[in-house]
Design an enzyme around this catalytic site. Structure first.
Site, mmCIF file in Angstrom:
data_model
loop_
_atom_site.group_PDB
_atom_site.id
_atom_site.type_symbol
_atom_site.label_atom_id
_atom_site.label_comp_id
_atom_site.label_asym_id
_atom_site.label_seq_id
_atom_site.Cartn_x
_atom_site.Cartn_y
_atom_site.Cartn_z
ATOM 1 N N ARG A 40 -5.003 51.312 -22.366
ATOM 2 C CA ARG A 40 -5.692 50.439 -23.450
ATOM 3 C C ARG A 40 -7.060 50.985 -22.174
ATOM 4 O O ARG A 40 -7.958 50.214 -21.756
ATOM 5 C CB ARG A 40 -5.535 49.004 -23.388
ATOM 6 C CG ARG A 40 -4.641 48.161 -22.331
ATOM 7 C CD ARG A 40 -4.740 46.705 -22.969
ATOM 8 N NE ARG A 40 -3.948 46.967 -21.181
ATOM 9 C CZ ARG A 40 -4.105 45.187 -21.046
ATOM 10 N NH1 ARG A 40 -4.333 44.100 -22.089
ATOM 11 N NH2 ARG A 40 -3.946 44.728 -19.571
ATOM 12 N N HIS B 63 -15.731 60.011 11.537
ATOM 13 C CA HIS B 63 -14.560 58.944 11.930
ATOM 14 C C HIS B 63 -15.764 58.020 12.470
ATOM 15 O O HIS B 63 -16.009 58.268 13.327
ATOM 16 C CB HIS B 63 -13.354 59.363 12.842
ATOM 17 C CG HIS B 63 -12.771 58.033 13.383
ATOM 18 N ND1 HIS B 63 -11.872 57.356 12.180
ATOM 19 C CD2 HIS B 63 -12.249 57.071 14.378
ATOM 20 C CE1 HIS B 63 -11.638 56.613 12.566
ATOM 21 N NE2 HIS B 63 -11.398 56.653 14.251
ATOM 22 N N HIS C 206 -29.612 38.241 -1.809
ATOM 23 C CA HIS C 206 -29.159 38.744 -0.484
ATOM 24 C C HIS C 206 -28.057 38.425 -0.144
ATOM 25 O O HIS C 206 -27.157 38.725 -0.839
ATOM 26 C CB HIS C 206 -29.473 36.409 0.128
ATOM 27 C CG HIS C 206 -28.663 35.635 -1.476
ATOM 28 N ND1 HIS C 206 -28.291 35.509 -2.509
ATOM 29 C CD2 HIS C 206 -27.351 35.295 -0.954
ATOM 30 C CE1 HIS C 206 -27.999 35.098 -2.603
ATOM 31 N NE2 HIS C 206 -26.828 34.395 -2.103
HETATM 32 ZN ZN LIG Z 1 -11.128 57.889 10.407
#
Ligand SMILES: [Zn+2]
Ligand SMILES: [Zn+2]
Ligand SMILES: [Zn+2]
Length: 325
Positions: free
Chosen positions: A7, A227, A153
Site C-alpha cells: 500500500r 564526524h 518555537h
Molecule cells: Zn561519525
C-alpha cells in the site's frame, strides 16, 4: 520496521491538515507580551534595551508549564522493588522569531542560524548544572505534532538521566565501534553517498538522508558529514551550514507534503561524554503523517507506508528554487 510496499503511499495519499497560522487570539510570544511569559533567560538582537521588552530576534524563556521542576535534589530512593526520584529538570522554550506569521522554514537562513546559536548557548549553560546528564532539544510544529501555541518555537529539556531512546542509539553505536573501530553513522553516510538512492540533499558540511529503516514516512536524518560527537562544540561555519541545510529540508518537506505538522529532535552525546569516536550527533525530522496505533504500542514495530527510496526521490525533486533565502 515494516515497509509496507503493497500500500505504498505517495505524498498526496496522506490524509492530513496543513499547518495554517491563524494569528487569532492572544499570543504570549509576540512583541509587547514579554511580561506574559516567565522572565527571559536569553535574548538576542535587543541592543541594550531593558529585558523582557520588544526588540529581540530570538528569545528563550522557561516553560510556563514545565514537565520538570528546576529546584531541588534528585533524592533517588527505592520503594520496595520500584525506584523513584524527583522530577528535576529544566524546561525552556526557544521563541524562534518575533514574527507570528513565520515558520522555521520561512525564516531567513541567518535567523535560523541564530536559533541554532540559542540552542548551543542554552546547552552549554545547562551543562554547568551537575544534576543534568542530557539536554534534549526538540520541536513540535502544528497541532497534530503536539504544539500548543502556533507561534514558532522549539523546546529544550535538561534531564537528570540519559533518555532510553538516546541511550539505545548510543549503545548500538558503541557496540559497532567496539567491533569495527569505525563510527556507524560515518559508515552509513559513506555507503549512502555511494548509492545515492536515499540521499535527500547535501551541502558543504551536512547531508540529509532518508534512513534505511524509517519509523515514519518521509522521515529525514540531518547529519554533519565530518564526524562530530556533540552539537554544542562546533565553530560558526558549522551552524551557518546547518542553518542552510535545515531551511532546505523544511522547504522541501513543505513543498512535497503541503506544510505538514512535524517534530524534530536533536540527538547529541550525553553531558560529560561530549568527545568520543562512536557517536555522531544529528537531527531526526519526522513529518506527522501517520498515527502510532495498537500494533506499534504492542510491538515496538513501526509500519511505514512509503519506502525511503521513494520518499528521498520526492524530496530531492521538490522545487524550492523560487523561495529566496
Ligand atoms: Zn561519525
Ligand atoms: Zn505570536
Ligand atoms: Zn538519533
Amino acid at each position: 520496521m515494516i515497509i509496507s510496499t503493497d500500500r505504498a503511499k505517495r505524498p498526496s495519499d496522506f490524509v492530513r491538515e496543513s499547518v495554517k497560522i491563524e494569528g487569532k487570539g492572544f499570543c504570549p510570544f509576540c512583541y509587547g507580551n514579554e511580561s506574559k511569559t516567565p522572565p527571559e533567560i536569553l535574548a538576542y538582537g535587543r541592543n541594550g534595551g531593558p529585558r523582557n521588552t520588544p526588540g529581540w530576534s530570538v528569545r528563550v524563556v522557561p516553560n510556563k508549564f514545565p514537565a520538570l521542576g528546576i529546584e531541588g535534589d534528585l533524592d533517588r530512593e527505592g520503594e520496595g522493588m520500584f525506584d523513584r526520584m524527583n522530577g528535576v529538570g529544566a524546561h525552556e522554550v526557544i521563541i524562534e522569531t518575533p514574527n507570528h506569521q513565520n515558520t522555521l522554514a520561512t525564516l531567513p537562513v541567518r535567523a535560523i542560524e541564530e536559533v541554532l546559536w540559542a540552542y548551543r548557548d542554552r546547552v552549554l549553560d545547562l551543562k554547568n548544572d551537575k544534576r543534568f546528564r542530557y539536554a534534549l532539544i526538540f520541536k513540535n510544529h502544528g497541532d497534530a505534532a503536539g504544539a500548543s501555541l502556533e507561534h514558532s518555537h522549539s523546546q529544550l529539556i535538561a534531564l537528570p538521566i540519559v533518555p532510553k531512546r538516546v541511550l539505545e542509539e548510543i549503545e548500538g553505536a558503541r557496540h559497532y565501534y567496539r567491533e569495527k573501530e569505525r563510527c556507524i553513522f560515518c559508515d552509513v553516510i559513506h555507503q549512502e553517498t555511494e548509492t545515492g538512492v536515499r540521499v535527500i540533499g547535501e551541502n558543504d558540511l551536512f547531508i540529509t538522508l532518508a534512513p534505511y529503516a524509517p519509523r515514519f514516512p518521509f522521515e529525514m536524518w540531518l547529519l554533519p558529514k565530518q564526524h562530530g560527537s556533540s552539537f554544542e562544540n562546533n565553530q560558526s561555519p558549522v551552524y551557518a551550514s546547518l542553518a542552510r541545510a535545515f531551511k532546505d529540508n523544511l522547504m522541501r518537506m513543505d513543498a512535497v507534503l503541503d506544510h505538514p505538522a512535524y517534530n524534530f529532535v536533536l540527538h547529541t552525546s550525553p553531558i560529560g561524554e561530549e568527545s568520543n569516536e562512536h557517536y555522531h550527533w544529528h537531527f531526526e525530522i519526522m513529518p506527522k503523517l501517520t498515527k502510532v496505533a495498537g500494533f506499534e504500542w504492542g510491538t515496538g514495530f513501526y509500519i511505514c507506508p512509503t519506502p525511503p527510496e521513494e520518499a528521498a526521490q520526492f524530496l530531492r525533486q521538490a522545487d524550492v528554487s523560487t523561495v529566496s533565502t
